[in-house]
Scaffold this active site. Structure first.
Site, mmCIF file in Angstrom:
data_model
loop_
_atom_site.group_PDB
_atom_site.id
_atom_site.type_symbol
_atom_site.label_atom_id
_atom_site.label_comp_id
_atom_site.label_asym_id
_atom_site.label_seq_id
_atom_site.Cartn_x
_atom_site.Cartn_y
_atom_site.Cartn_z
ATOM 1 N N LYS A 11 24.184 -2.863 47.454
ATOM 2 C CA LYS A 11 24.475 -1.687 46.638
ATOM 3 C C LYS A 11 23.432 -1.527 45.532
ATOM 4 O O LYS A 11 22.617 -2.429 45.294
ATOM 5 C CB LYS A 11 25.883 -1.832 46.045
ATOM 6 C CG LYS A 11 26.990 -1.898 47.104
ATOM 7 C CD LYS A 11 28.371 -1.938 46.444
ATOM 8 C CE LYS A 11 29.461 -2.133 47.482
ATOM 9 N NZ LYS A 11 30.813 -2.098 46.862
ATOM 10 N N TYR A 51 32.906 6.052 52.421
ATOM 11 C CA TYR A 51 34.070 5.604 51.646
ATOM 12 C C TYR A 51 35.286 6.508 51.843
ATOM 13 O O TYR A 51 36.189 6.516 51.009
ATOM 14 C CB TYR A 51 33.710 5.495 50.165
ATOM 15 C CG TYR A 51 32.947 4.226 49.819
ATOM 16 C CD1 TYR A 51 33.475 2.967 50.099
ATOM 17 C CD2 TYR A 51 31.696 4.283 49.193
ATOM 18 C CE1 TYR A 51 32.789 1.799 49.788
ATOM 19 C CE2 TYR A 51 31.006 3.118 48.868
ATOM 20 C CZ TYR A 51 31.565 1.881 49.164
ATOM 21 O OH TYR A 51 30.888 0.723 48.841
ATOM 22 N N PHE A 59 39.442 5.298 41.560
ATOM 23 C CA PHE A 59 38.050 4.878 41.392
ATOM 24 C C PHE A 59 37.085 5.624 42.316
ATOM 25 O O PHE A 59 35.879 5.391 42.278
ATOM 26 C CB PHE A 59 37.913 3.362 41.612
ATOM 27 C CG PHE A 59 38.365 2.875 42.973
ATOM 28 C CD1 PHE A 59 37.517 2.936 44.070
ATOM 29 C CD2 PHE A 59 39.648 2.355 43.163
ATOM 30 C CE1 PHE A 59 37.931 2.494 45.321
ATOM 31 C CE2 PHE A 59 40.057 1.898 44.410
ATOM 32 C CZ PHE A 59 39.200 1.974 45.495
ATOM 33 N N ARG A 87 32.157 -11.208 55.582
ATOM 34 C CA ARG A 87 33.165 -10.906 54.548
ATOM 35 C C ARG A 87 33.462 -12.145 53.709
ATOM 36 O O ARG A 87 33.605 -12.064 52.496
ATOM 37 C CB ARG A 87 34.469 -10.405 55.188
ATOM 38 C CG ARG A 87 34.434 -8.991 55.705
ATOM 39 C CD ARG A 87 34.398 -7.941 54.627
ATOM 40 N NE ARG A 87 35.644 -7.797 53.889
ATOM 41 C CZ ARG A 87 35.905 -6.784 53.068
ATOM 42 N NH1 ARG A 87 34.997 -5.814 52.884
ATOM 43 N NH2 ARG A 87 37.037 -6.723 52.422
ATOM 44 N N ASN A 114 29.794 -4.919 42.529
ATOM 45 C CA ASN A 114 30.033 -6.141 43.317
ATOM 46 C C ASN A 114 28.983 -6.376 44.389
ATOM 47 O O ASN A 114 29.218 -7.046 45.381
ATOM 48 C CB ASN A 114 31.458 -6.163 43.863
ATOM 49 C CG ASN A 114 31.732 -5.014 44.814
ATOM 50 O OD1 ASN A 114 30.825 -4.251 45.153
ATOM 51 N ND2 ASN A 114 32.966 -4.888 45.256
ATOM 52 N N HIS A 117 28.328 -4.406 50.208
ATOM 53 C CA HIS A 117 29.436 -3.979 51.062
ATOM 54 C C HIS A 117 29.284 -4.674 52.404
ATOM 55 O O HIS A 117 28.173 -4.869 52.885
ATOM 56 C CB HIS A 117 29.370 -2.460 51.276
ATOM 57 C CG HIS A 117 30.218 -1.996 52.430
ATOM 58 N ND1 HIS A 117 31.529 -1.614 52.285
ATOM 59 C CD2 HIS A 117 29.934 -1.886 53.762
ATOM 60 C CE1 HIS A 117 32.018 -1.275 53.470
ATOM 61 N NE2 HIS A 117 31.072 -1.431 54.383
ATOM 62 N N GLU A 128 30.805 2.240 60.987
ATOM 63 C CA GLU A 128 29.805 2.255 59.918
ATOM 64 C C GLU A 128 28.397 2.137 60.483
ATOM 65 O O GLU A 128 27.478 2.817 60.015
ATOM 66 C CB GLU A 128 30.107 1.138 58.917
ATOM 67 C CG GLU A 128 31.387 1.425 58.138
ATOM 68 C CD GLU A 128 31.887 0.274 57.276
ATOM 69 O OE1 GLU A 128 32.911 0.465 56.601
ATOM 70 O OE2 GLU A 128 31.265 -0.817 57.287
HETATM 71 P P1 DAT Z 1 35.559 -4.197 49.509
HETATM 72 O O1 DAT Z 1 34.204 -3.706 49.073
HETATM 73 O O2 DAT Z 1 35.775 -5.627 49.119
HETATM 74 O O3 DAT Z 1 35.849 -3.937 50.969
HETATM 75 P P2 DAT Z 1 37.394 -2.016 48.969
HETATM 76 O O4 DAT Z 1 37.077 -1.518 50.340
HETATM 77 O O5 DAT Z 1 38.828 -2.210 48.607
HETATM 78 O O6 DAT Z 1 36.636 -3.383 48.653
HETATM 79 O O7 DAT Z 1 36.773 -1.015 47.890
HETATM 80 C C1 DAT Z 1 35.515 -0.419 48.108
HETATM 81 C C2 DAT Z 1 34.728 -0.475 46.819
HETATM 82 O O8 DAT Z 1 35.356 0.336 45.840
HETATM 83 C C3 DAT Z 1 34.643 -1.858 46.196
HETATM 84 O O9 DAT Z 1 33.595 -2.634 46.751
HETATM 85 C C4 DAT Z 1 34.415 -1.535 44.758
HETATM 86 C C5 DAT Z 1 35.214 -0.272 44.547
HETATM 87 N N1 DAT Z 1 36.555 -0.570 44.039
HETATM 88 C C6 DAT Z 1 37.606 -1.061 44.722
HETATM 89 N N2 DAT Z 1 38.684 -1.220 43.960
HETATM 90 C C7 DAT Z 1 38.301 -0.807 42.724
HETATM 91 C C8 DAT Z 1 38.947 -0.735 41.458
HETATM 92 N N3 DAT Z 1 40.211 -1.102 41.310
HETATM 93 N N4 DAT Z 1 38.225 -0.260 40.413
HETATM 94 C C9 DAT Z 1 36.940 0.106 40.546
HETATM 95 N N5 DAT Z 1 36.275 0.056 41.703
HETATM 96 C C10 DAT Z 1 36.938 -0.391 42.781
HETATM 97 MG MG MG Z 2 36.042 -2.146 52.020
#
Ligand code: DAT
Ligand code: MG
Length: 152
Positions: A11, A51, A59, A87, A114, A117, A128
């Site tokens: 990212k 997304y 978010f 993962r 973070n 992805h 994807e």
């Molecule tokens: P991951 O990237 O671990 O698969 P996810 O699919 O639940 O996590 O969410 C996608 C992205 O969205 C994640 O990498 C960061 C952002 N995100 C998720 N939960 C969030 C939150 N509570 N506040 C801010 N950003 C968030």
């Molecule tokens: Mg995810």
């Protein structure tokens, strides 16, 4: 165990912080095979499609702004059980909770920043990879080291 392919994206924060080599290096040293790689500035349309499952969450709009704010590195990695393996190497979403030894645990302090992805299932990996790479952009090949990574 048959080989799988998974989609991984470094990212904007990972690129800006100079962690591209570190993240690729970890996946390489694990023995996974890099089968696709490109750097791009993500447009609004691709970001929203990638997304889409998060649309409507609090978010979501911030996530779209973040992912389109600066270039990313999009990759395809191949290996046995590659979706789960990557993962687990990434760790939980929030770097503050992610254990040391994982990419997010070693380098992240914020759920939104973070670093990378990775696809969360074989089905999302297929979706994807098709979204981010055109036919012919992924490259299968043999490595001389392959026989030293897995029992025949
Ligand atoms: P991951 O990237 O671990 O698969 P996810 O699919 O639940 O996590 O969410 C996608 C992205 O969205 C994640 O990498 C960061 C952002 N995100 C998720 N939960 C969030 C939150 N509570 N506040 C801010 N950003 C968030
Ligand atoms: Mg995810």
């Amino acid at each position: 165990m048959a080989d799988q392919r998974t989609f991984v994206m470094i990212k904007p924060d990972g690129v800006q912080r100079g962690l591209v080599g570190e993240i690729i290096g970890r996946l390489e040293r694990k023995g996974l095979k890099l089968v696709g790689l490109k750097m791009l500035q993500v447009g609004e349309d691709l970001a929203r499609r990638h997304y889409a499952v998060h649309e409507g969450k609090p978010f979501f709009e911030g996530l779209i702004r973040f992912i389109t704010s600066s270039p990313v590195v999009a990759m395809a990695w191949e290996g046995p059980d590659a979706v789960d393996v990557v993962r687990r190497m990434l760790g939980p979403t929030d770097g503050r909770q992610a254990p040391p030894g994982t990419i997010r645990g070693d380098f992240g302090l914020d759920v939104g920043y973070n670093l990378a992805h990775a696809s969360d299932s074989p089905e999302s990996a297929a979706q994807e990879l098709a979204l981010w790479f055109a036919d012919g952009e992924l490259v299968g090949y043999q490595r001389a080291v392959d026989p030293w990574l897995r029992e025949a």
